[in-house]
Write an enzyme that holds these catalytic residues in place. Structure first.
Site, short mmCIF file in Angstrom:
data_model
loop_
_atom_site.label_atom_id
_atom_site.label_comp_id
_atom_site.label_asym_id
_atom_site.label_seq_id
_atom_site.Cartn_x
_atom_site.Cartn_y
_atom_site.Cartn_z
N SER A 91 0.82 -1.20 0.00
CA SER A 91 0.00 0.00 0.00
C SER A 91 0.85 1.26 0.00
O SER A 91 1.88 1.34 0.68
CB SER A 91 -0.91 0.02 1.23
OG SER A 91 -1.58 1.26 1.34
N THR A 139 -4.38 3.44 -7.73
CA THR A 139 -5.73 3.40 -7.17
C THR A 139 -6.46 4.68 -7.56
O THR A 139 -5.96 5.78 -7.36
CB THR A 139 -5.68 3.25 -5.64
OG1 THR A 139 -5.24 1.92 -5.32
CG2 THR A 139 -7.04 3.46 -5.01
N LYS A 238 -6.66 0.21 -10.21
CA LYS A 238 -7.50 -0.42 -9.18
C LYS A 238 -8.60 0.53 -8.73
O LYS A 238 -8.35 1.71 -8.50
CB LYS A 238 -6.64 -0.80 -7.97
CG LYS A 238 -7.41 -1.42 -6.81
CD LYS A 238 -6.48 -1.75 -5.66
CE LYS A 238 -7.23 -2.36 -4.48
NZ LYS A 238 -8.11 -1.38 -3.80
N HIS A 262 -12.88 -0.63 -3.11
CA HIS A 262 -12.01 -0.30 -1.98
C HIS A 262 -12.46 -1.00 -0.70
O HIS A 262 -12.34 -0.45 0.40
CB HIS A 262 -11.96 1.22 -1.76
CG HIS A 262 -10.62 1.73 -1.36
ND1 HIS A 262 -9.71 2.25 -2.25
CD2 HIS A 262 -10.01 1.80 -0.15
CE1 HIS A 262 -8.61 2.62 -1.61
NE2 HIS A 262 -8.78 2.35 -0.33
#
Length: 366
Positions: A91, A139, A238, A262
């Site tokens: 992350s 993301t 994503k 998410h």
């Protein structure tokens, strides 16, 4: 095991948790139609994804501040994934430098939260490339900070704010306090958000943290083009739900798309990724790999996602719970359990190869 604020951070989502519940409920709407009297003694679950071979059709999803949940949590997850032959996505809101994870787990992917600022985008992309990552995940469903009321109720905040309640949580959870929190302070100092940009980010107690994580509402398709030009490796987007967005991403040269909301942690009420999956698969067929994230808890969930067109899935919360409870041994066991379930479920479905898992094996669960 974990102090209430940290458990609440993992377990909760946004507002009413409607999307969180919906992600798992989507799998229950599909029933299996297994076939019988099929020799399945040679079944295998190895998977090829974007020209890379993996030992199973699942990986570990990106999860922020994992190092608060388990000592050096990102490294624990990455090393276990590496040993098991599956990918782990690190992350961008992690508390361990991305260079350390890349060295410990060369097959790990890196997930970036990027602002709509070209200079900062280039700098972080160059840093990730220099570290040796082969896959970059952008993301795209975090244009602003979500309304995570669960965190407020649980007592979790970003930045972390010392209080009597937090002090009591530390006293009443000595294993975490000594084994994770105090050990981290002693050996590594106050945790920082290490990978938000090319340079070290703010400490978790700094007031600037919220500001740093809120500068993403300018991000748009031109920035994706910029990243694609600069990034030489595999590029994955994503947080896609709409098939039109998936098609646009494929046209702009991404290698993969992760259908995701998410984990229910952004816009509450967003449709379940499993429900969005078939239309995304159809929209990008042959142009980009399609993966899924959200609600995967069992081997049967993995196989349902594959039947609906996913090439791969990512699992988040269960892996972080395992790391928090038992460290590396817990993650190793969680991965092994999921592999065992898939192996058993393939036999019960009557398939030897994951490629045999088509929508013909599913029926509406009325």
């Amino acid at each position: 095991m974990l102090p209430r604020p940290l458990f609440g951070y993992i377990a909760g989502a946004s507002e009413r948790n409607a999307s969180l519940a919906g992600n798992e409920a989507a799998f229950a709407r599909h029933a299996f139609r297994p076939r019988v009297l099929t020799d399945v003694s040679g079944r295998r679950q190895e998977t090829r994804l974007m020209e890379q071979d993996h030992a199973a059709p699942f990986g570990i999803a990106p999860m922020g501040i994992s190092a608060l949940m388990a000592y050096r949590g990102d490294l624990v997850l990455a090393r276990s994934a590496e040993a098991a032959g599956i990918p782990m996505i690190m992350s961008g809101s992690s508390l361990i430098r991305l260079e350390e994870v890349a060295e410990a787990a060369p097959t790990a992917w890196f997930q970036a939260y990027l602002p709509g600022e070209p200079d900062r985008i280039d700098a972080l992309v160059d840093r990730v490339k220099a570290a040796g990552f082969g896959t970059l995940v952008l993301t795209v469903d975090t244009a602003t900070l979500a309304n995570r009321e669960n965190n407020v109720r649980a007592g979790f905040s970003t930045p972390l704010r010392p209080s009597l309640s937090l002090a009591w949580q530390g006293v009443s959870h000595p294993r975490w306090t000594v084994g994770t929190f105090l050990r981290t302070l002693k050996e590594h100092g106050v945790p920082h958000f290490e990978n938000s940009y090319a340079t070290r980010g703010a400490p978790i107690v700094a007031r600037s943290v919220e500001r740093d994580f809120g500068k993403r509402d300018h991000l748009n398709w031109t920035h994706l083009d910029q990243i694609r030009r600069r990034w030489p490796g595999k590029l994955v987007v994503k947080g896609v739900i709409r098939s039109e967005d998936a098609a646009t991403a494929a046209e702009r040269g991404v290698d993969g798309i992760i259908v995701s909301n998410h984990g229910g942690r952004q816009l509450d009420g967003t449709m379940a990724p499993l429900d969005a999956l078939p239309s995304v698969v159809e929209a990008v067929r042959g142009r980009a790999a399609v993966m899924l994230d959200g609600g995967v808890r069992r081997g049967t969930d993995v196989l349902k996602a594959l039947a609906l067109g996913a090439e791969f899935v990512f699992v988040g919360r269960p892996m972080l719970y395992a790391a928090a409870a038992f460290g590396a041994a817990g993650v190793d066991r969680a991965i092994a359990i999921l592999k065992e379930e898939i192996h058993r479920d393939m036999a019960l479905l009557g398939i030897e190869r994951l490629g045999d898992m088509t929508s013909d094996f599913l029926a509406p669960n009325r």
